[in-house]
Structure formats: structure tokens, C-alpha cells
Write a protein that holds these residues in place. Structure first.
Motif, PDB file in Angstrom:
ATOM      1  N   LEU A   1       0.827  -1.213   0.000  1.00 58.88           N
ATOM      2  CA  LEU A   1       0.000   0.000   0.000  1.00 58.88           C
ATOM      3  C   LEU A   1       0.858   1.258   0.000  1.00 58.88           C
ATOM      4  O   LEU A   1       0.534   2.238  -0.687  1.00 58.88           O
ATOM      5  CB  LEU A   1      -0.935  -0.006   1.215  1.00 58.88           C
ATOM      6  N   ALA A   2       1.941   1.244   0.761  1.00 56.00           N
ATOM      7  CA  ALA A   2       2.830   2.408   0.795  1.00 56.00           C
ATOM      8  C   ALA A   2       3.397   2.705  -0.589  1.00 56.00           C
ATOM      9  O   ALA A   2       3.446   3.864  -1.037  1.00 56.00           O
ATOM     10  CB  ALA A   2       3.958   2.179   1.802  1.00 56.00           C
ATOM     11  N   VAL A   3       3.808   1.662  -1.302  1.00 50.21           N
ATOM     12  CA  VAL A   3       4.356   1.841  -2.651  1.00 50.21           C
ATOM     13  C   VAL A   3       3.272   2.344  -3.601  1.00 50.21           C
ATOM     14  O   VAL A   3       3.488   3.288  -4.379  1.00 50.21           O
ATOM     15  CB  VAL A   3       4.952   0.514  -3.154  1.00 50.21           C
ATOM     16  N   GLN A   4       2.097   1.722  -3.546  1.00 46.13           N
ATOM     17  CA  GLN A   4       1.023   2.105  -4.468  1.00 46.13           C
ATOM     18  C   GLN A   4       0.641   3.572  -4.315  1.00 46.13           C
ATOM     19  O   GLN A   4       0.477   4.297  -5.308  1.00 46.13           O
ATOM     20  CB  GLN A   4      -0.210   1.219  -4.248  1.00 46.13           C
ATOM     21  N   TYR A   5       0.524   4.019  -3.079  1.00 44.32           N
ATOM     22  CA  TYR A   5       0.061   5.388  -2.885  1.00 44.32           C
ATOM     23  C   TYR A   5       1.165   6.415  -3.079  1.00 44.32           C
ATOM     24  O   TYR A   5       0.897   7.574  -3.394  1.00 44.32           O
ATOM     25  CB  TYR A   5      -0.629   5.525  -1.527  1.00 44.32           C
ATOM     26  N   ALA A   6       2.415   6.009  -2.933  1.00 36.70           N
ATOM     27  CA  ALA A   6       3.514   6.903  -3.292  1.00 36.70           C
ATOM     28  C   ALA A   6       3.548   7.125  -4.804  1.00 36.70           C
ATOM     29  O   ALA A   6       3.707   8.263  -5.289  1.00 36.70           O
ATOM     30  CB  ALA A   6       4.847   6.325  -2.808  1.00 36.70           C
ATOM     31  N   VAL A   7       3.370   6.042  -5.567  1.00 38.29           N
ATOM     32  CA  VAL A   7       3.328   6.160  -7.026  1.00 38.29           C
ATOM     33  C   VAL A   7       2.096   6.955  -7.456  1.00 38.29           C
ATOM     34  O   VAL A   7       2.166   7.794  -8.366  1.00 38.29           O
ATOM     35  CB  VAL A   7       3.331   4.772  -7.679  1.00 38.29           C
ATOM     36  N   LEU A   8       0.975   6.705  -6.803  1.00 43.04           N
ATOM     37  CA  LEU A   8      -0.252   7.435  -7.130  1.00 43.04           C
ATOM     38  C   LEU A   8      -0.077   8.936  -6.918  1.00 43.04           C
ATOM     39  O   LEU A   8      -0.465   9.741  -7.772  1.00 43.04           O
ATOM     40  CB  LEU A   8      -1.409   6.913  -6.276  1.00 43.04           C
TER      41      LEU A   8
END
Length: 502
Positions: free
Chosen positions: A383-390
Motif C-alpha cells: 500500500l505504501a508503494v502504491q500510494y507513493a506512485v499514485l
């Protein structure tokens, strides 16, 4: 893989109909999926932000039904389903905020209905986790409120496979038959070629596996595809010289479809690029792409779990459909966009969720705390990676769209106001923001000749946009010009007197 599917389904038929999974009376199978859908809507509104302007492709689709600007050139690969979906808002309002909220709510409802199509096939907790896995990918959150067709193809794919499995298990399930047809129509309405790739395994199953031949599900699926694609096919003959010509034009615009391994391109796009064309540069850091490699591994584990529990068909069919949905975008195209694989992600979510649920509920009690901890840590990191990319994707998209709006305001200031015409590499989205028509003399969106644009410029405010370092196009040579940021605006003599001196 299709032969394997046939064998597994025949074996399942010999064992008898697939038993339904009991759901809780308290939730009726709705509570957890509904909570996931609501969370998905809130994530879109909070993280993508309704105020983000329309992108390039969005401007094309919205302009078809909007009174804000003339309709942009509609190229061969596009379909009008997403334009019709947003017409209830875009036809009378130019508010991007209202359009984003409308699509966020609609995409949440779509996710809930797609998960509901799988009721009775998997436990509710598996369906809710599948929805959460799909809904927390940065590409899903980003494109849920966008005026783009790919999310809706994914929803149609997920719902369609679930409805077919239900129709196979219970011939009296009329809701499954209606869902089977409606999901096919939705996909074909949005992207007819994608609908064919997703549906291919279902048609093979219904036609080639004797024990699985069901005339009603087959008729429902074919009728749905025909209903959704008929407009696109008619338009092919009216505007593109026939279906074959339209498909050929679509292939040319996409760089020529054929054998081309685009896996590396898709990996490069996972850093948050909405379009990777040409797709150059290095592969992103491992932490940004680890989830992409984990998906097929977990899906494989989900298949193993399904085989051991005697429900192979329920897991194998979405895996096969996910595979066929991904083929054109992993092996047949010379560039990448993360949104292309949304149907692939949606279909894989079911077996992946089943695998994760199995890991944390293993019968070996001594391993449960370890499994729960590892899965929780992996999900938190994911989730941390996904929302950083988002966040990065939203920031970059917002900045580019703000620049387009700024250029439109500058055009108005120097006298290029509706009715007006813009041409140049970035003219299409800027024209929509300015309320102008867009016209290109060459390229994929060519819609006018140089002679025609010169005739238009005699009586209509016309501007050619070019990079500040580039020469003006031939037809605009000698027109008054104005520097604005990285652009040079060449305006027709009809409005040239309004252009301030540099």
C-alpha cells in the motif's frame, strides 16, 4: 492452457455441480464488498482530487458529448461507450469536479456489482479481499474517476466470468444470464477488441467443451457482445471504409500490432507514467515492481488451493481470461500504459485473494501468527508503494493539465476565442480547454489540409502551437507569433493585431 481448462471442467462436471459457498445471513454477502466499494470511492475523492483537469484522451471523449468545445477528431481505435457514460453530466455541465465525483460514485457501484456477481462461488471474505486488492492499486484509483474506458472493461471482465460460472452451476439463475450479457455489452461498448480477448476462453468453453455446452449462456454472451459492438461496427463502415479498414487504421495508430514483447515497457510504466511511448529509460527500483512479479506467483498458489479444495474451475477460468486479456498488451504492442492491464489485474484478484486467505487461515495453528504477520507486513509495504506512485502520478498529471489551462487563458487574452481553431502537437487538449476546435494537418489525428486551414483562418481566429525552439508550420509562416512559456503561438492575421510584441 485452454485444453487444461477443458479437462478440469469436464472432471468437475463428472463430480457433479459446484456447491455454493454459504454466506452470512447478517451481511447477505453484501456487507464487506459494500465497505470495500465505499472505501474505493473515498480513496478516489481524497487522493486523485476532483479538481484535476481533463487529460488528453479525456478531452477527446468528453468533447463528443459536451457543449463546451467542438468534438475532437475520433480516431479508429476509440469507442464511444465512455463518452455516452459521462453524457448525463458532460452534456450540460463543464464542471470537471462534478464529473469526477459522478465517475467515482459510479466506479464504486461497478466494483460492488462485479464482486456480487461472484456470490456463492467464494467466501465473502475472499471476494472482499479481492476487491480491496484491485481497488488499492494506484492505477485503479487513478482511472476510477477518469473519463477512460479501461476500468470499465475490467469491471465487465470480472463480472462476466463470475456470471458464467454461476450460470454453469445453476441453469435457473436468470440473474447470471442477464449479467453475462450485460457485462459483455459493457466491455464491447467501451473497447470492442478488448472484449473479444477477454471473452475468447468463455466462448471456447461454451462451444468446444461438450459437457459445458449451454445454449442460453452462449446466446446471452454473443448477444451482449453484438449489442455493445454494433455502434462501433456501423461507424467503421460509415467513417472508416469498413471494419477491416478500421482495424488496420487502429493497428497503424498503435504502431503496428504484431509480435512485440512489451513486458519491459509495462515495467517501466509502473513508476507512475500514464503513457510510456516511446518507452525508454531504466526499469524502476525493485520495491516499485515487486508486486507485479508477486501477482502470478500468488495466482498460481490460488490455483493449487483450488485444486486441493475441489473448485478448480472457479479459479482456472479467471486465470485463463486474465491471460488472454493481457496478450495484446504484453506481446503485441510497441508501447505501454498501465491502464491497459486493468482487466488482467481485476481477474487475477480473485485467485490471489483466495491464496492470501488460505495463507492466513492455514490449518497448522503454529504457523498462523507467522503467516498473518508476514502477509500484513507485505500488504502494508504494498500500500505504501502504491500510494507513493499514485501521488506522483496525480501531481504530474495535474501540473500538465494546469499548463494546458494556462495556455488556453493566454489564447483568450490575445484574441483567440470561440469560435476558433487550434493546430499543433498539443493543440487537442488545449483546444478543449479554450473552447476551440482542434485540427491537424498530419499524424494520427489528421483531419484537415493546409489549404483548408488557410481558408478557415481568413474568417475564424486560428492559431498554430509549436515548441518555442521549432519553426512554425508551413501554413503559418509569416503569421504573428507570441511566446508563452515553452510554446510559441502563431496566430492568423485575423487576430494578429491583438498579439503583443515580444
Amino acid at each position: 492452457m485452454v485444453n487444461t481448462l477443458n479437462v478440469r471442467l469436464v472432471e468437475a462436471e463428472r463430480r457433479g455441480p459446484m456447491p455454493a459457498v454459504r454466506t452470512s445471513r447478517r451481511t447477505g454477502g453484501r456487507g464487506l464488498p459494500a465497505a470495500v466499494a465505499v472505501g474505493f470511492v473515498l480513496a478516489q475523492l481524497a487522493l486523485v482530487r476532483p479538481g484535476m483537469g481533463l487529460g488528453w484522451d479525456e478531452a477527446v471523449y468528453v468533447s463528443q458529448v459536451s457543449g463546451h468545445a467542438p468534438a475532437a477528431f475520433f480516431s479508429a481505435p476509440r469507442a464511444r461507450g465512455i463518452s455516452l457514460l459521462v453524457a448525463p453530466i458532460a452534456s450540460w455541465s463543464s464542471s470537471t469536479e462534478l464529473l469526477r465525483v459522478y465517475l467515482a460514485l459510479l466506479s464504486g457501484l461497478g466494483l460492488f456489482l462485479a464482486l456480487r456477481a461472484w456470490r456463492g462461488l467464494f467466501p465473502v471474505r475472499v471476494l472482499a479481499l479481492a476487491g480491496a486488492l484491485f481497488a488499492t492499486l494506484w492505477v485503479t484509483v487513478f482511472y476510477g474517476p477518469e473519463v477512460m474506458p479501461n476500468y470499465w472493461v475490467a469491471i465487465g471482465a470480472l463480472a462476466g466470468v463470475g456470471c458464467l460460472l454461476r450460470a454453469q452451476a445453476d441453469r435457473s439463475d436468470r440473474a447470471a444470464l442477464w449479467g453475462l450479457g450485460a457485462s459483455a455489452a459493457l466491455m464491447a461498448w467501451m473497447r470492442p477488441t478488448d472484449a473479444v480477448w477477454v471473452t475468447l476462453p468463455l466462448l471456447v468453453l461454451l462451444v468446444c467443451v461438450r459437457r459445458r455446452r449451454r445454449p442460453r449462456p452462449l446466446a446471452a454472451r454473443v448477444a451482449g457482445l453484438a449489442t455493445g459492438a454494433v455502434g462501433w461496427i456501423v461507424e467503421a463502415y460509415v467513417s472508416f471504409g469498413g471494419l477491416g479498414a478500421r482495424l488496420a487504421d487502429a493497428s497503424r495508430i498503435q504502431g503496428g500490432l504484431g509480435w512485440n514483447i512489451a513486458i519491459g515497457d509495462q515495467l517501466r510504466s509502473l513508476r507512475g507514467q500514464t503513457l510510456c511511448r516511446p518507452c525508454t529509460g531504466s526499469i524502476p527500483d525493485p520495491e516499485l515492481i515487486a508486486w507485479w512479479f508477486a501477482l502470478p506467483l500468488l495466482a498460481g498458489l490460488g490455483l493449487v488451493v483450488a485444486v486441493r479444495s475441489g473448485r478448480t474451475a472457479r479459479t482456472l477460468l479467471p486465470l485463463v481470461c486474465a491471460t488472454t486479456a493481457s496478450i495484446p498488451y504484453l506481446f503485441m504492442i510497441g508501447y505501454a500504459a498501465p491502464r491497459f492491464l486493468l482487466p488482467f489485474y481485476a481477474l487475477l484478484a480473485i485467485p490471489v485473494a483466495d491464496a492470501l486467505t488460505h495463507l492466513v487461515t492455514t490449518t497448522r495453528r503454529e504457523w498462523r501468527p507467522v503467516a498473518v504477520t508476514l502477509v500484513a507486513l507485505a500488504m502494508a509495504g504494498h500500500l505504501a508503494v502504491q500510494y507513493a506512485v499514485l501521488e506522483d502520478a496525480v501531481d504530474r498529471s495535474t501540473a500538465s493539465r494546469r499548463d494546458w489551462a494556462g495556455t488556453a487563458s493566454e489564447l483568450h487574452r490575445i484574441g483567440v476565442r470561440p469560435p476558433c481553431v487550434l493546430s499543433g502537437p498539443e493543440a487537442l487538449p488545449i483546444a478543449f480547454y479554450a473552447g476551440c476546435a482542434s485540427a491537424q494537418t498530419h499524424g494520427h489525428n489528421a483531419s484537415i489540409t493546409q489549404a483548408e486551414i488557410l481558408r478557415t483562418a481568413r474568417h475564424t481566429p486560428t492559431a498554430a502551437l509549436a515548441a518555442a525552439s521549432d519553426e512554425p508550420p508551413e501554413y503559418a509562416d509569416g503569421w504573428p507569433s507570441h511566446r508563452f512559456g515553452d510554446l510559441r503561438i502563431h496566430v492568423s492575421p485575423a487576430v494578429g493585431a491583438h498579439v503583443p510584441a515580444d
